[in-house]
Design an enzyme around this catalytic site. Structure first.
Site, PDB file in Angstrom:
ATOM      1  N   CYS A 188     -54.665   7.984 -45.561  1.00  0.00           N
ATOM      2  CA  CYS A 188     -56.086   7.548 -45.872  1.00  0.00           C
ATOM      3  C   CYS A 188     -56.113   6.179 -46.463  1.00  0.00           C
ATOM      4  CB  CYS A 188     -56.839   8.511 -46.623  1.00  0.00           C
ATOM      5  SG  CYS A 188     -58.762   8.070 -46.862  1.00  0.00           S
ATOM      6  N   ASP A 195     -52.791  11.417 -43.076  1.00  0.00           N
ATOM      7  CA  ASP A 195     -53.434  11.813 -41.727  1.00  0.00           C
ATOM      8  C   ASP A 195     -52.397  12.155 -40.721  1.00  0.00           C
ATOM      9  OD1 ASP A 195     -55.749  11.336 -42.779  1.00  0.00           O
ATOM     10  OD2 ASP A 195     -55.630   9.183 -42.460  1.00  0.00           O
TER      11      ASP A 195
END
Length: 281
Positions: A188, A195
């Site tokens: 992120c 992620d």
């Protein structure tokens, strides 16, 4: 770290900050992020080289009906890639939570409110579906199409993003094929949380060297950028280094906070044929 990570447009986001959770409807919780931040970095002009949508699945959507009985649904949201803004995911989660103790007269009213608010935040009309849980009873869990490139016996020692790993990846043979990898991982932009995603690459043109492609995708592993921005970076890098005649990049990310994000960018069409979740979603 992305060149625009300190942009003033990101300073006011609730992402990464202690937050109060509202349970009464509040559209002001939604926060936009200008797409121009990473598109300027990618040197994309006003005419985009791709069509596409960001496809969100809303797994934690609930409100009260007019008699106070809780309702639950699964939402699907299609945000055009041509919109001025993407929607920051934590603000999206907080916004959806604000529906939890709010009464709505009908499911149609919920869908209309979602459409209105999300379109205003994105800066362009957004398509919203609000489906009962039973709608998905017979929907299969799918895998990506084409050949998986992950099972290669290669050694990797660097995980810093490097677009130049695609240099020389375009071969002499002309092909039309679909490749995919489950090894896409980035972080992120704000919180540095991981992620996790899978990415499908469909193209027509010079055959792409699979080892170079896999090394390139793995180089995202310590890269900080939002989902949508990573996919646009993959698309533009493949166009730059491999120059395919046709290209589609479709990533499906694992859910966080009851949301998953599935960016789709293509020279051919603006959305995939279906929105079926994968095993990790």
């Amino acid at each position: 770290m992305s060149k625009y990570s300190d942009a003033k447009e990101l300073a006011g986001l609730t992402l990464g900050k202690k937050t109060e959770y509202a349970n009464q409807y509040d559209a002001s919780l939604l926060q936009p992020v200008p797409r121009s931040l990473n598109r300027d970095d990618l040197e994309l002009g006003d005419t985009l080289p791709f069509l596409g949508h960001d496809i969100w699945t809303l797994y934690e959507l609930s409100w009260l009906n007019s008699k106070g009985l809780p309702q639950v649904a699964v939402g699907e949201v299609y945000i055009p890639a041509t919109s001025a803004n993407l929607i920051e995911s934590k603000s999206f989660k907080l916004y959806l939570n604000s529906y939890n103790q709010t009464r709505f007269a009908s499911w149609e009213e919920v869908a209309e409110r979602l459409t209105q608010d999300l379109s205003a935040c994105a800066g362009e009309k957004v398509l919203v579906e609000v489906n009962p849980v039973g709608h998905y009873t017979n929907q299969p869990i799918v895998t990506m199409e084409g050949e998986c490139i992950d099972d290669q016996d290669i050694e990797i020692n660097s995980y810093d993003f490097d677009a130049d790993l695609l240099a020389g990846a375009a071969g002499e043979d002309q092909v039309e094929e679909v490749l995919h990898s489950h090894l896409l991982k980035s972080n992120c932009l704000i919180t540095n949380q991981p992620d996790w995603g899978s990415v499908e690459i469909r193209y027509q043109g010079a055959k792409i060297d699979r080892e170079k492609l896999l090394r390139y995708l793995v180089s995202f592993r310590e890269h900080n950028e939002f989902h949508e921005q990573c996919v646009e970076r993959i698309f533009t890098d493949l166009m730059k280094y491999c120059q395919p005649n046709k290209l589609t990049v479709f990533a499906r990310y694992t859910r966080r906070g009851g949301l998953d994000i599935n960016p789709y960018r293509s020279t051919e069409q603006d959305k995939p044929a279906h929105n079926h979740r994968m095993a990790r979603q």
